[in-house]
Design a protein around this motif. Structure first.
Motif, PDB file in Angstrom:
ATOM      1  N   ARG A 101       0.829  -1.201   0.000  1.00 41.34           N
ATOM      2  CA  ARG A 101       0.000   0.000   0.000  1.00 41.34           C
ATOM      3  C   ARG A 101       0.869   1.259   0.000  1.00 41.34           C
ATOM      4  O   ARG A 101       0.566   2.235  -0.683  1.00 41.34           O
ATOM      5  N   GLU A 102       1.952   1.197   0.756  1.00 38.33           N
ATOM      6  CA  GLU A 102       2.841   2.352   0.844  1.00 38.33           C
ATOM      7  C   GLU A 102       3.421   2.690  -0.533  1.00 38.33           C
ATOM      8  O   GLU A 102       3.501   3.848  -0.915  1.00 38.33           O
ATOM      9  N   TYR A 103       3.841   1.672  -1.254  1.00 41.34           N
ATOM     10  CA  TYR A 103       4.496   1.939  -2.535  1.00 41.34           C
ATOM     11  C   TYR A 103       3.497   2.159  -3.671  1.00 41.34           C
ATOM     12  O   TYR A 103       3.710   2.999  -4.524  1.00 41.34           O
ATOM     13  N   PHE A 104       2.437   1.385  -3.681  1.00 39.18           N
ATOM     14  CA  PHE A 104       1.575   1.388  -4.864  1.00 39.18           C
ATOM     15  C   PHE A 104       0.234   2.083  -4.675  1.00 39.18           C
ATOM     16  O   PHE A 104      -0.582   2.129  -5.600  1.00 39.18           O
ATOM     17  N   GLY A 105      -0.027   2.597  -3.485  1.00 44.44           N
ATOM     18  CA  GLY A 105      -1.286   3.305  -3.263  1.00 44.44           C
ATOM     19  C   GLY A 105      -2.467   2.396  -3.507  1.00 44.44           C
ATOM     20  O   GLY A 105      -2.472   1.237  -3.120  1.00 44.44           O
ATOM     21  N   GLU A 106      -3.459   2.915  -4.187  1.00 39.08           N
ATOM     22  CA  GLU A 106      -4.694   2.183  -4.412  1.00 39.08           C
ATOM     23  C   GLU A 106      -4.482   0.927  -5.250  1.00 39.08           C
ATOM     24  O   GLU A 106      -5.276  -0.014  -5.181  1.00 39.08           O
ATOM     25  N   SER A 107      -3.430   0.873  -5.999  1.00 35.39           N
ATOM     26  CA  SER A 107      -3.178  -0.299  -6.851  1.00 35.39           C
ATOM     27  C   SER A 107      -2.723  -1.518  -6.082  1.00 35.39           C
ATOM     28  O   SER A 107      -2.600  -2.600  -6.666  1.00 35.39           O
TER      29      SER A 107
END
Lengths: 98, 262
Positions: A60-66
């Motif tokens: 989640r930290e790196y890719f956000g919603e993806s």
């Protein structure tokens, strides 16, 4: 002894599934996520079986919603193997952890 | 976790570089048109566009050629190289051959670059393509129309075009903002999909870069139609800023995923 063997097998399933999902973003991404798990939580991909929320947090930290799509890919990879209680629990936590 | 505005605010290097380009551009133009043309329209592009090209090769070296992202970074490197070649050709025409660089073979390379930039975005987004809903796509397409509406307006109000050469030159100048609008769509999708994620910084900077390019292209069309454009025009600063955004975007990605397997 069989229980230990099963546990190791489940961990391998998780590790392979996570690596297969992340490698499509490139080896540097795979390495980075693995390093973060080690540095921040002192675990590796195999041990994510017990602590799926840590992996989810980093994705989640790196890719956000993806991150949801990556988890969906991990889920598909895990489901290629024979289902069992441990891996199903992993999938439930990683999908629903906040 | 930092959001994008905080990250941008913290990235002082970008701000300093933006200001430095503006200051150099304004000073060069203030001296005289020749110096302005030399510095702003020609020489400045080499370190800035060149850095973007070098960074894109570095990231290809890091990621390799496998997988969707490997392909994505190769496509970006091709885009960066093609546009660097275009800038080089522009300078050759302008400073070496003393020929008006617009229109010229440089435009062929500029336009050639767009499909590679578009393909980069497609391959980067491929692993998460299932998240692209019709709503997201619709909004992105709608937003992209803002980039070429000024172009359509400008070409419609042109009072007289004397010959087919001028028509072709106007059409050529008009094609740039339209091409910008095409690559804007996946860029805005990228910003949406990676919202709140650290990789969003790359997408935000690329989006800003594309918007700046579109603004520059539209201003070029406008000044060209009004016969106000000259080599070294202050609008060139906008293109330099765009390259800056692309370069810092790639640099952020290089720095973000730097840990090697233990």
């Amino acid at each position: 002894m069989k229980r230990d063997f099963d546990e190791e097998l489940h961990k391998d399933v998780i590790a392979v599934s996570v690596e297969k999902a992340l490698v499509q973003f490139g080896n540097p991404v795979l390495d980075e996520v693995e390093s973060r798990l080690s540095d921040d939580y002192n675990i590796d991909f195999r041990e994510c079986l017990e602590k799926p929320e840590f992996l989810q947090r980093i994705l989640r930290e790196y890719f956000g919603e993806s991150y949801k799509e990556i988890i969906s890919t991990i889920k598909k990879n895990v489901e290629e193997f024979t289902p069992n209680k441990k891996t199903e629990e992993f999938l439930h936590v990683i999908t629903n952890a906040k | 976790m930092q959001n994008n505005l905080e990250i941008i605010g913290n990235q002082k290097n970008i701000l300093y570089a933006v200001i430095a380009i503006a200051v150099v551009g304004l000073i060069a133009n203030g001296i005289n048109d020749e110096i302005g043309n030399l510095i702003v329209a020609n020489l400045s592009y080499f370190p800035i566009a060149g850095s973007f090209m070098i960074l894109s090769f570095l990231i290809v070296k890091k990621y390799g050629v496998k997988g969707d992202h490997g392909k994505a970074w190769i496509l970006l490197a091709v885009f960066a190289t093609v546009w660097f070649m275009a800038e080089t050709l522009w300078t050759v025409y302008d400073l070496v051959l003393d020929i008006d660089p617009y229109p010229s073979m440089a435009d062929f390379f500029f336009l050639l670059g767009y499909p590679f930039l578009f393909a980069f975005t497609i391959f980067y987004l491929k692993p998460v393509r299932n998240l692209i809903t019709k709503k997201i796509l619709g909004i992105a397409i709608l937003a992209s129309t803002t980039l070429f509406i000024p172009t359509i307006y400008l070409t419609m109000i042109v009072e007289e075009i004397d010959n087919s050469t001028e028509i072709n030159e106007v059409l050529l100048a008009s094609s740039y903002p339209i091409a910008d609008a095409f690559v804007f769509v996946p860029a805005i999708i990228g910003v949406t999909l990676f919202f709140k994620g650290r990789v969003n910084f790359l997408w935000t900077l690329f989006l800003i870069g594309i918007i700046l390019t579109a603004i520059g292209d539209t201003l070029f069309l406008s000044t060209y139609l009004n016969e106000d454009y000259y080599g070294g025009h202050i609008l060139e600063i906008i293109f330099l800023w765009a390259y800056l955004m692309f370069g810092f975007g790639v640099k952020s990605h290089l720095n973000m995923f730097k840990n090697k397997k233990k």
